[in-house]
Design a protein around this motif. Structure first.
Motif, short mmCIF file in Angstrom:
data_model
loop_
_atom_site.label_atom_id
_atom_site.label_comp_id
_atom_site.label_asym_id
_atom_site.label_seq_id
_atom_site.Cartn_x
_atom_site.Cartn_y
_atom_site.Cartn_z
N ILE A 54 0.87 -1.17 0.00
CA ILE A 54 0.00 0.00 0.00
C ILE A 54 0.91 1.23 0.00
N THR A 55 0.82 2.04 -1.02
CA THR A 55 1.71 3.19 -1.20
C THR A 55 0.90 4.48 -1.14
N ASN A 56 1.45 5.49 -0.48
CA ASN A 56 0.79 6.78 -0.35
C ASN A 56 1.50 7.80 -1.25
N SER A 57 0.85 8.21 -2.34
CA SER A 57 1.41 9.22 -3.23
C SER A 57 0.82 10.60 -2.97
N GLY A 58 0.07 10.73 -1.89
CA GLY A 58 -0.52 12.02 -1.56
C GLY A 58 0.42 12.90 -0.77
N ASP A 59 -0.15 13.97 -0.18
CA ASP A 59 0.67 14.92 0.56
C ASP A 59 0.35 14.96 2.04
N ALA A 60 -0.33 13.93 2.53
CA ALA A 60 -0.60 13.80 3.97
C ALA A 60 -0.61 12.33 4.32
N ALA A 61 -0.36 12.04 5.59
CA ALA A 61 -0.30 10.65 6.04
C ALA A 61 -1.69 10.03 6.08
N ALA A 62 -1.77 8.76 5.69
CA ALA A 62 -2.97 7.96 5.91
C ALA A 62 -2.84 7.29 7.27
N THR A 63 -3.90 7.31 8.05
CA THR A 63 -3.85 6.76 9.41
C THR A 63 -4.48 5.39 9.53
N GLY A 64 -4.81 4.79 8.43
CA GLY A 64 -5.36 3.43 8.44
C GLY A 64 -5.70 3.02 7.03
N TRP A 65 -5.76 1.71 6.78
CA TRP A 65 -6.10 1.23 5.45
C TRP A 65 -6.89 -0.07 5.53
N THR A 66 -7.74 -0.24 4.53
CA THR A 66 -8.51 -1.47 4.36
C THR A 66 -8.44 -1.86 2.89
N VAL A 67 -7.92 -3.04 2.62
CA VAL A 67 -7.81 -3.54 1.26
C VAL A 67 -8.81 -4.70 1.10
N GLU A 68 -9.58 -4.66 0.03
CA GLU A 68 -10.52 -5.73 -0.26
C GLU A 68 -10.35 -6.21 -1.69
N PHE A 69 -10.60 -7.50 -1.92
CA PHE A 69 -10.64 -8.02 -3.28
C PHE A 69 -11.44 -9.32 -3.31
N ASP A 70 -11.82 -9.71 -4.53
CA ASP A 70 -12.49 -10.98 -4.76
C ASP A 70 -11.47 -12.00 -5.26
N LEU A 71 -11.72 -13.26 -5.00
CA LEU A 71 -10.99 -14.35 -5.64
C LEU A 71 -11.97 -15.22 -6.41
N PRO A 72 -11.57 -15.75 -7.54
CA PRO A 72 -12.48 -16.61 -8.31
C PRO A 72 -12.84 -17.87 -7.51
N ALA A 73 -13.97 -18.46 -7.85
CA ALA A 73 -14.36 -19.72 -7.22
C ALA A 73 -13.27 -20.77 -7.43
N GLY A 74 -12.98 -21.52 -6.37
CA GLY A 74 -11.92 -22.51 -6.42
C GLY A 74 -10.60 -22.02 -5.89
N THR A 75 -10.51 -20.73 -5.56
CA THR A 75 -9.30 -20.17 -4.95
C THR A 75 -9.68 -19.50 -3.64
N THR A 76 -8.91 -19.75 -2.60
CA THR A 76 -9.15 -19.15 -1.29
C THR A 76 -7.86 -18.61 -0.72
#
Length: 496
Positions: A54-76
């Motif tokens: 997770i990279t911050n290219s902005g001009d202020a600090a991020a104080t927390g992050w949440t990453v979400e994604f899907d995986l295809p059926a058959g992968t966990t």
């Protein structure tokens, strides 16, 4: 040395369904601007390991992050580290832990995961926006679908996909970020209880040794992504009569803990070294999610009474490149002939109660995948996957596990063999005589193991002697299974 084989493959384009990585950001933005890159750092026949940055290219600090994604059926997602993981159907959510939530401008934080199955992430978001910048991707059916069917291939290396979410506890001491070999050497030499040493992505070449102990309440942590690679180009100099850190001598070990109990080693890679990770008189050490490969001798060694340790959710392959007969994947204890050096507990190497859990070991582990030495007691070997391709047959290395220890539980492992290699039995016991005397190779239990001997191996579990184990017999339960054996499951009576 062979060249490093873990070259990263960036998956960002696949994740977006486009030919550009997740690095599209506005020319200027007020506040933090987070983007995400997912990098596949290891693969095997039924899954892969990935680092998420997770990279911050902005001009202020991020104080927390949440990453979400899907995986295809058959992968966990089968295991993860440095984030708290939850799951709804095929949608996975990763939230920062307390010590890696701040992302300063121009800086990054990482977490990682292992996947059971080969499907790649889709519909990635970070804090509700697209991982590559811009609006969030449109919802997909998998976000609201129910739990998926289990993958057709076993998870490896991993805990069960249904395991509780994993997280990394906050540090109780200083956090030391390192990005060079010199910084890592300094951090290892000065670590204090509770410290967290964080490796940046990159290659670290040198002799990485520590003699700094943690404590039960304040362990020391060394953590980094799979793309943080420790390499030792040694050995060099004149070795002492028994291995110990000595001025002017480089052991060649990728990472060496000497008199350094209560450490946590997590996430990084050790490669192209004489030995991978060596623990000497370093009890209560937990090794998790590491990748050890292309070593001249063994991959990971619990030695000199390094008791109560754990190695879990890790990958070990391509060992014994120079000395195949000494290329064990995981080595527990020392041969009795080496107790003069390593027998620091009443003349014995008592590397007792070590747990080997949910690892993938092999292919091309040239000696035993796990060698359990005489004089060690009461370990657990559970949930591992053994790939016997490339086992050498040298120095009697012709099985996945050779048990000379006492009172081990060996359960729910999966082993396969296919050429090339020399293979006789899946699991073997031996009963060496030692002073002081132990009933070596006795009192061990096998249950729930699945063995495919490739039409070459004789027995899944061969017990060398029953007479030498009078009063403390080895036990093979009927829950063990075997296919493609030239003889059968075991050479002793099976216990229901």
């Amino acid at each position: 040395m062979r060249p490093l084989r873990a070259a990263a493959v960036t998956l960002a384009a696949a994740l977006l369904g486009a030919a550009v990585p997740y690095l599209l950001t506005p020319a200027h933005a007020a506040g933090p601007v987070l983007t995400v890159t997912v990098t596949q750092v290891s693969t095997w026949s039924s899954g892969y390991g990935a680092d998420v940055t997770i990279t911050n290219s902005g001009d202020a600090a991020a104080t927390g992050w949440t990453v979400e994604f899907d995986l295809p059926a058959g992968t966990t997602v089968s295991s993860s580290w440095s984030a708290t993981r939850t799951q709804t159907g095929q949608r996975y959510r990763f939230v920062n832990v307390s010590w890696n939530g701040t992302v300063n401008p121009g800086a990054s934080q990482t977490f990682g995961f292992n996947a059971a199955g080969l499907g790649l992430p889709l519909n990635c978001t970070v804090n509700g926006g697209a991982c590559g910048g811009g609006p969030a991707p449109s919802a997909s059916p998998s976000r609201t679908a129910g739990p998926s069917a289990s993958p057709s291939a076993p998870a490896s290396p991993s805990a069960s996909p249904s395991a509780s979410p994993t997280s990394t506890p906050p540090p109780n001491g200083p956090v030391v970020d390192v990005a060079t070999a010199a910084q890592l050497t300094s951090a290892l030499n000065s670590a204090v209880p509770g410290a967290v040493i964080r490796l940046a992505t990159g290659t670290y070449r040198g002799a990485f040794t520590t003699t700094r102990p943690g404590t039960a309440s304040l362990p020391i942590t060394l953590t980094g992504p799979r793309s943080a690679v420790l390499i030792n180009d040694g050995p060099s100099g004149t070795a002492p009569s028994c291995p110990q850190p000595t001025a002017g001598w480089d052991s060649g070990y990728g990472l060496w803990l000497f008199n350094a109990p209560y450490w946590k080693l997590d996430g990084f890679t050790v490669a192209e070294s004489k030995k991978g990770i060596v623990l000497d008189n370093s009890h209560h050490v937990t090794i998790s999610n590491v990748y050890v490969h292309h070593t001249e001798d063994e991959g990971v060694h619990f030695r000199r009474s390094s008791a109560d340790g754990v190695i879990r959710d890790s990958v070990i392959e391509y060992t014994g490149l120079v000395q195949p007969g000494y290329g064990e994947g995981v080595y527990l204890g020392s041969a009795g002939s080496n107790w003069a050096c390593h027998g620091n507990s009443g003349g014995v190497d008592r590397s007792d109660r070590v747990q080997v859990l949910n690892n993938r070991i092999g292919p091309y582990v040239a000696a035993e995948h796990i060698d359990v030495k005489e004089g060690t007691f009461s370990g657990v070997i559970r949930g591992n996957t053994f790939d016997g391709r490339g086992i050498s047959g040298q120095n009697s290395a012709d099985s996945w596990i050779d048990v000379k220890g006492i009172g081990y539980v060996i359960e729910n492992n999966t082993g396969t063999f296919a050429s090339p290699g020399t293979f006789v039995n899946g699991y073997e016991t031996h009963n060496p005589t030692t002073t002081p005397a132990f009933l070596n190779g006795c009192g061990n239990v096998w249950r729930g193991n699945s063995s495919n001997l490739g039409g070459v191996g004789q027995y899944a579990i061969r017990i060398t002697s029953t007479s030498k184990c009078a009063g403390n017999l080895n036990v093979v339960y009927a829950s063990n299974t075997v296919t493609s054996a030239t003889v059968g499951l075991t050479n002793i009576a099976v216990t229901p």
